[in-house]
Design a protein around this motif. Structure first.
Motif, mmCIF file in Angstrom:
data_model
loop_
_atom_site.group_PDB
_atom_site.id
_atom_site.type_symbol
_atom_site.label_atom_id
_atom_site.label_comp_id
_atom_site.label_asym_id
_atom_site.label_seq_id
_atom_site.Cartn_x
_atom_site.Cartn_y
_atom_site.Cartn_z
ATOM 1 N N VAL A 353 0.090 -5.611 -21.218
ATOM 2 C CA VAL A 353 -0.184 -4.174 -21.090
ATOM 3 C C VAL A 353 -0.914 -3.872 -19.784
ATOM 4 N N LYS A 354 -1.742 -4.795 -19.331
ATOM 5 C CA LYS A 354 -2.424 -4.579 -18.044
ATOM 6 C C LYS A 354 -1.418 -4.533 -16.893
ATOM 7 N N LEU A 355 -0.370 -5.352 -16.977
ATOM 8 C CA LEU A 355 0.684 -5.287 -15.959
ATOM 9 C C LEU A 355 1.428 -3.958 -16.045
ATOM 10 N N MET A 356 1.686 -3.487 -17.261
ATOM 11 C CA MET A 356 2.421 -2.231 -17.450
ATOM 12 C C MET A 356 1.661 -1.039 -16.904
ATOM 13 N N THR A 357 0.335 -1.090 -17.006
ATOM 14 C CA THR A 357 -0.486 0.052 -16.586
ATOM 15 C C THR A 357 -1.040 -0.096 -15.171
ATOM 16 N N GLY A 358 -0.674 -1.187 -14.479
ATOM 17 C CA GLY A 358 -1.132 -1.385 -13.109
ATOM 18 C C GLY A 358 -2.596 -1.696 -12.992
ATOM 19 N N THR A 359 -3.204 -2.246 -14.046
ATOM 20 C CA THR A 359 -4.644 -2.548 -14.020
ATOM 21 C C THR A 359 -4.924 -4.040 -13.928
ATOM 22 N N TYR A 360 -3.876 -4.864 -13.829
ATOM 23 C CA TYR A 360 -4.058 -6.299 -13.601
ATOM 24 C C TYR A 360 -4.263 -6.486 -12.102
ATOM 25 N N ARG A 361 -5.387 -7.065 -11.692
ATOM 26 C CA ARG A 361 -5.756 -7.127 -10.279
ATOM 27 C C ARG A 361 -5.234 -8.399 -9.611
ATOM 28 N N PHE A 362 -4.320 -8.209 -8.663
ATOM 29 C CA PHE A 362 -3.818 -9.317 -7.845
ATOM 30 C C PHE A 362 -4.587 -9.345 -6.522
ATOM 31 N N GLN A 363 -4.342 -10.374 -5.727
ATOM 32 C CA GLN A 363 -5.050 -10.521 -4.459
ATOM 33 C C GLN A 363 -4.726 -9.387 -3.499
ATOM 34 N N CYS A 364 -3.493 -8.879 -3.547
ATOM 35 C CA CYS A 364 -3.120 -7.772 -2.659
ATOM 36 C C CYS A 364 -3.904 -6.500 -2.996
ATOM 37 N N ASP A 365 -4.247 -6.326 -4.293
ATOM 38 C CA ASP A 365 -5.040 -5.162 -4.698
ATOM 39 C C ASP A 365 -6.471 -5.273 -4.184
ATOM 40 N N ARG A 366 -7.030 -6.473 -4.288
ATOM 41 C CA ARG A 366 -8.396 -6.672 -3.794
ATOM 42 C C ARG A 366 -8.460 -6.471 -2.271
ATOM 43 N N ALA A 367 -7.435 -6.951 -1.587
ATOM 44 C CA ALA A 367 -7.408 -6.802 -0.130
ATOM 45 C C ALA A 367 -7.288 -5.332 0.269
ATOM 46 N N LYS A 368 -6.515 -4.582 -0.484
ATOM 47 C CA LYS A 368 -6.274 -3.175 -0.170
ATOM 48 C C LYS A 368 -7.571 -2.367 -0.177
ATOM 49 N N PHE A 369 -8.476 -2.699 -1.107
ATOM 50 C CA PHE A 369 -9.698 -1.913 -1.256
ATOM 51 C C PHE A 369 -10.933 -2.600 -0.654
ATOM 52 N N SER A 370 -10.702 -3.650 0.126
ATOM 53 C CA SER A 370 -11.842 -4.374 0.709
ATOM 54 C C SER A 370 -12.136 -3.971 2.147
ATOM 55 N N GLY A 371 -11.276 -3.149 2.728
ATOM 56 C CA GLY A 371 -11.475 -2.755 4.116
ATOM 57 C C GLY A 371 -11.235 -3.894 5.094
ATOM 58 N N GLY A 372 -10.312 -4.818 4.740
ATOM 59 C CA GLY A 372 -9.982 -5.925 5.629
ATOM 60 C C GLY A 372 -10.860 -7.144 5.473
ATOM 61 N N ARG A 373 -11.839 -7.116 4.570
ATOM 62 C CA ARG A 373 -12.749 -8.255 4.400
ATOM 63 C C ARG A 373 -12.121 -9.370 3.560
ATOM 64 N N ILE A 374 -11.116 -9.022 2.725
ATOM 65 C CA ILE A 374 -10.492 -10.005 1.835
ATOM 66 C C ILE A 374 -9.020 -10.141 2.201
ATOM 67 N N SER A 375 -8.523 -11.367 2.225
ATOM 68 C CA SER A 375 -7.111 -11.618 2.527
ATOM 69 C C SER A 375 -6.261 -11.404 1.280
ATOM 70 N N ASP A 376 -5.016 -10.977 1.494
ATOM 71 C CA ASP A 376 -4.105 -10.769 0.363
ATOM 72 C C ASP A 376 -3.310 -12.033 0.015
ATOM 73 N N THR A 377 -3.587 -13.142 0.681
ATOM 74 C CA THR A 377 -2.851 -14.381 0.441
ATOM 75 C C THR A 377 -3.185 -14.957 -0.932
ATOM 76 N N CYS A 378 -2.172 -15.415 -1.627
ATOM 77 C CA CYS A 378 -2.338 -15.996 -2.956
ATOM 78 C C CYS A 378 -3.293 -17.182 -2.896
ATOM 79 N N LYS A 379 -4.296 -17.211 -3.745
ATOM 80 C CA LYS A 379 -5.280 -18.291 -3.759
ATOM 81 C C LYS A 379 -4.755 -19.551 -4.416
ATOM 82 N N LEU A 380 -3.598 -19.441 -5.073
ATOM 83 C CA LEU A 380 -3.045 -20.609 -5.745
ATOM 84 C C LEU A 380 -2.177 -21.428 -4.786
ATOM 85 N N CYS A 381 -1.136 -20.772 -4.225
ATOM 86 C CA CYS A 381 -0.227 -21.492 -3.324
ATOM 87 C C CYS A 381 -0.636 -21.378 -1.862
ATOM 88 N N LYS A 382 -1.466 -20.367 -1.544
ATOM 89 C CA LYS A 382 -1.969 -20.143 -0.186
ATOM 90 C C LYS A 382 -0.838 -19.983 0.848
#
Length: 477
Positions: A353-382
């Protein structure tokens, strides 16, 4: 001859009627005094249910006379009214100094004057408004009492079951008699905030989940709609009995009161117009039977709020994967309907349900709202940016968990589609994301309609397996 040696048990259906027959001397005497309160030509001095009697008057001197009548007949019939359980509440139409407060006695005892009193379970205060904070406290206490039965979010029962518990036990206590009071917009907002927060918890959704999705997924309507349902239900009871005092009062007020009045019936007219129901005057003259009216107003209210929520959902890009077309008013989404009633299955669906409602936070979401301080690269496969598609189908680290479910999805689709069609679906990134997140969506409904239950269950298992693996790896880092 049959000798009756046993009285009516307490709480029996006949108990209130039998008591009123015993108590008729007081009620007739109050009417015959002709000094009470009138609405038009209708005497409304003493609203009564069993032994719960209220006296209504604008003047303290007249109220004392009415109290004397009650005391006289109580002594005559050899029963005693406890003055410590009797209270006076001054309801001020505009300003507090508009009514002169004087002592009123019951026999030799002075009746206590209070800011708030309860009559028939409904709290009455000087403003004739509900005590919302007290109602919210009552609702919370009821919820806490039900937690032992599984009424909570994560690790609780299925949201459909907990929602039924909410409507059966919490709502009646929270909204009891609220339609009889003057309800302010702020009161409705407070009730709405509490209900919305509760539904988010029951479905395992975060605080920032869109309101439209919260209600549509579980098949609920906002608090304002619940209050309006109670207005319409009460009016339905009035129009069924043409010989009642309530019917005569309704007929008069609907004719005499205009849109600027604070009358209960003015609010009723506005509610009928809001939901495009027949006018109250029309219903007074030609009342439908009880079941017809109940079906009519419930359908109208649920449809109105469902359409409003769907319109709101369609304006949010975060909900573009959620199917709003296939949803029916008052019915939960397939994601909850297919969940077995156990905590583990419910928890798996909450991640989906979190995926359906867009509330599951991926790395790209964190990067979008970090002002460039966080990379959107996947922390698993890098290697790549982590978004929903990457998480579901591309991240190499999650391949071991993903492959069995992909094979199972292919097997399910092969029951109704040829291999060439299946390969085309697998290669289409957007369709695969949609099929996994919400297989009821119009974009994939033709593909999934015959095996929707199996696809839903498999997709739910895959998402949960990927989520657990991802979370376990991130915790170690």
């Amino acid at each position: 001859m049959i000798q009756i040696k046993q009285g009516i048990r307490q709480g029996a259906k006949l108990s209130t009627t039998m008591y009123k027959r015993f108590n008729n001397n007081i009620l007739y005497a109050l009417e015959d005094a002709r000094i009470g309160t009138y609405i038009g030509s209708e005497n409304v001095t003493s609203p009564t249910c069993a032994d719960d009697l209220a006296l209504v008057h604008k003047e303290t001197n007249a109220l004392q006379t009415l109290t004397n009548i009650v005391h006289y007949h109580a002594c005559k019939d050899r029963f005693k009214i406890n003055p410590t359980k009797s209270e006076i509440v001054h309801i001020y139409p505009q300003k507090k100094d508009s009514i002169e407060e004087q002592e009123v006695k019951l026999g030799e005892s002075i009746i206590q004057q209070v800011e708030e009193s309860k009559h028939l379970g409904i709290e009455r205060n000087s403003n004739n408004t509900p005590n919302i904070q007290e109602r919210l406290r009552t609702a919370r206490k009821t919820m806490y009492a039900l937690m032992g039965a599984g009424m909570h979010g994560t690790d609780g029962l299925s949201p459909i079951i907990t929602f039924n518990m909410w409507t059966t036990y919490v709502i009646p206590r929270m909204l009891h008699g609220i339609e009889m009071l003057t309800i302010r917009k702020g009161d409705i907002n407070s009730l709405e905030m509490f209900q919305r927060k509760t539904f988010k918890q029951l479905q395992g959704l975060p605080k920032n989940a869109p309101t439209a999705a919260v209600y549509l997924l579980i098949g609920a309507i906002p608090a304002e709609g619940l209050i309006h349902l109670r207005f319409l239900s009460t009016f339905g009871n009035i129009i069924q009995n043409k010989d009642s005092l309530e019917y005569r009062v309704a007929k008069r007020q609907l004719v005499y009161k205009d849109g600027n009045s604070n009358s209960w019936f003015t609010t009723l007219v506005q509610i009928h117009e809001k939901y495009e129901l027949p006018s109250p005057i029309t219903l007074l003259e030609n009342p439908p039977n009880k079941n017809q009216w109940k079906t009519q107003y419930k359908t109208a209210v649920k449809k109105f709020w469902h359409d409003s929520l769907v319109e709101e959902a369609n304006c949010k890009t975060s909900l573009n994967l959620l199917d709003t077309i296939g949803l029916k008013p008052g019915k939960p989404h397939t994601v909850w309907e297919n969940v077995k009633n156990n905590p583990f299955e419910a928890h798996k669906a909450m991640v989906k349900v979190k995926l359906m409602t867009g509330t599951y936070r991926f790395q790209c979401d964190r990067a979008k709202f970090s002002g460039g301080r966080i990379s959107d690269t996947c922390k698993l496969c890098k290697k790549e940016s982590e978004d929903m598609h990457h998480f579901l189908f591309q991240c190499e680290v999650l391949d071991t968990k993903r492959k069995p479910y992909i094979q199972k999805l292919k097997s399910i689709l092969s029951e109704t589609h040829e291999e060439q069609v299946i390969e085309g679906i697998i290669q289409d990134n957007e369709k695969m994301v949609q099929l996994t997140v919400d297989c009821t969506h119009p974009a994939v409904s033709r593909i999934t309609h015959k095996n929707r239950g199996k696809i839903e269950q498999t997709a739910r298992g895959m998402i949960y397996a990927l989520h657990r693996e991802r979370s376990a790896i991130l915790v170690k880092e």
